[in-house]
Enzyme design. Sequence first.
Site, PDB file in Angstrom:
ATOM      1  N   CYS A  44       0.816  -1.219   0.000  1.00  0.00           N
ATOM      2  CA  CYS A  44       0.000   0.000   0.000  1.00  0.00           C
ATOM      3  C   CYS A  44       0.852   1.273   0.000  1.00  0.00           C
ATOM      4  CB  CYS A  44      -0.925  -0.031   1.212  1.00  0.00           C
ATOM      5  SG  CYS A  44      -1.963   1.413   1.367  1.00  0.00           S
ATOM      6  N   GLY A 184      -6.228  -1.190 -13.474  1.00  0.00           N
ATOM      7  CA  GLY A 184      -6.237  -0.805 -14.885  1.00  0.00           C
ATOM      8  C   GLY A 184      -6.867   0.556 -15.091  1.00  0.00           C
ATOM      9  N   HIS A 444     -25.825  22.168   3.324  1.00  0.00           N
ATOM     10  CA  HIS A 444     -26.041  22.657   1.958  1.00  0.00           C
ATOM     11  C   HIS A 444     -25.042  23.774   1.647  1.00  0.00           C
ATOM     12  CE1 HIS A 444     -28.124  23.860  -1.667  1.00  0.00           C
ATOM     13  NE2 HIS A 444     -28.037  25.122  -1.242  1.00  0.00           N
TER      14      HIS A 444
END
Length: 465
Positions: A44, A184, A444
């Site tokens: 990783c 990929g 929001h």
Amino acid sequence: MAETEFDVIVIGAGPGGYVAAIRAAQLGLKTACVESRETLGGTCLNVGCIPSKALLHASELFEEANHGTLAKWGVKVGNVELDLETMHGGRREAVKGLTGGIEFLFRKNKVTWLKGLGRFTSPNSIDVAGTEYRAKNIVIATGSSVTPLPGVEIDQERIVDSTGALELPKVPNHLVVIGGGVIGLELGSVWRRLGAKVTVVEYLDQILPGMDGEVRKEAAKIFKKQGFELRTSTKVTKAERSGEGVTLTVEPAKGGAAETIEADVVLVAIGRRPNTEGLGLEAAGVKLNNRGQIEVDHDFCTGVPGVYAIGDVTPGPMLAHKAEDEGVAVADILAGHVGIINHDVIPSVVYTYPEIAAVGRTEEDLRAEGVDIKVGKFPMLGNSRAKTNRDAEGFVKVIADARSDRVLGVHIIASVAGTMIAQAAQAMEFGATSEDIAYTCHAHPTHSEAMKEAAMAVTGLPIHI
Ligand code: FAD
Ligand code: NAI
């Protein structure tokens, strides 16, 4: 004299192993971690999540400047040039900083790093570089490596795996990717953004196996629009170096006439397989399943008392956060505490643009099992923030049990899907219903409001569509 007796020895210092070692040491266990790489952090941090995200970030910046996205907002940058070596420098710096950080954490928590390859000599002893070490418990966290493709030999120059694809010294004219999965599409995106023509050859009839059907279809549409050529239902039978490039022989997956494709570079990304070779598992008495993985029980025990396994070497999704959480859980168990993972709620993210994220079950799997479900979908086009930012591709899909309304799966394509999926995972972990999400106040304007609207759509009453 080197210390040779430990409470716990962890083999492998990837996200599973280094986390297990740190947590075990935090809980008072005398802990060592064996790692053969020069640096800690496993696949990783060294050649996976971190370097790929560095290049994804940098290439996205380049594309925004180069393709006029910035100019459309009035940010004029003049002549845009790629300095690939500086970009690679940024990648290397990210890896160095983070792998060095794990070394610091080992010192801080008094985890002993045993440098070299670990090999079992008995269920409670291992050999590392000619010295035998013993422990009450041994955790196997050896991870995974690239699955080879017969007839396509990796030379890390013209025919590369993900590690080679992170280090290409120049942008190829034509990159052919074998495998339309996560690697990929992520690494294909990097080189496409930097100027390569990218062809993806995928054996199955659709890219991104395992993902929700609508997501797979929408993703393919978006990637094609970006310029990816997707050759699905196609198999590669041969790859040969020819002059400066590679000649690939492909044919329909079901058989048929062969044809050739010329590429500058070929990336093989057809999956990964567990690292168990040379580990001396016979000496420990640990068996593999027919996929070469180490099976474990609910407590990560391999069936041999005192021998545990976590991460990519075990069944389940090959993801860093799954390995990390298993690392914490196994250490908790070894220290006498409770360690639990809910394997039904492990999010996954594909870091393309837009991002693709999922947690829980797909619509197809649930329907195939005959589960009565309700589905709510909300397009990002109806989300004010996405529309304002001009990143309104994709949708959020919430799948709930028709009787209990409990959320069973959430699937997202959106510029920030990877960030949005955390909310869905947490909701599912707490057993939330779609109504719980629909009646939670969302700030929001944020992309996350699309999650609320998709949850509202489960009962057919979204507002902004
Ligand atoms: P690993 O990270 O593979 O670590 C195992 C370690 O054990 C290695 O360092 C190895 O050298 C060492 N080892 C093996 N055998 C021995 C031995 N006998 N003795 C001593 N040491 C040994 N996952 C995500 O969640 N998000 C992402 O964005 C992501 N991006 C990725 C990108 C790429 C290009 C790749 C290849 C993978 C990516 N992954 C991602 C997957 C992720 O890297 C793995 O799921 C994760 O690293 C698994 O952790 P692990 O601890 O099980 O094993
Ligand atoms: P993958 O399993 O995601 O995709 C492999 C693809 O190759 C599949 O679509 C498969 O159908 C196809 N394939 C298999 N054999 C083929 C063949 N002979 N010809 C053509 N296509 C073929 O594996 P990938 O992309 O190599 O990634 C490996 C692992 O790494 C994944 O399991 C993933 O979890 C992990 N990873 C995770 C990332 C993330 O979380 N963002 C990023 C990169 C990797």
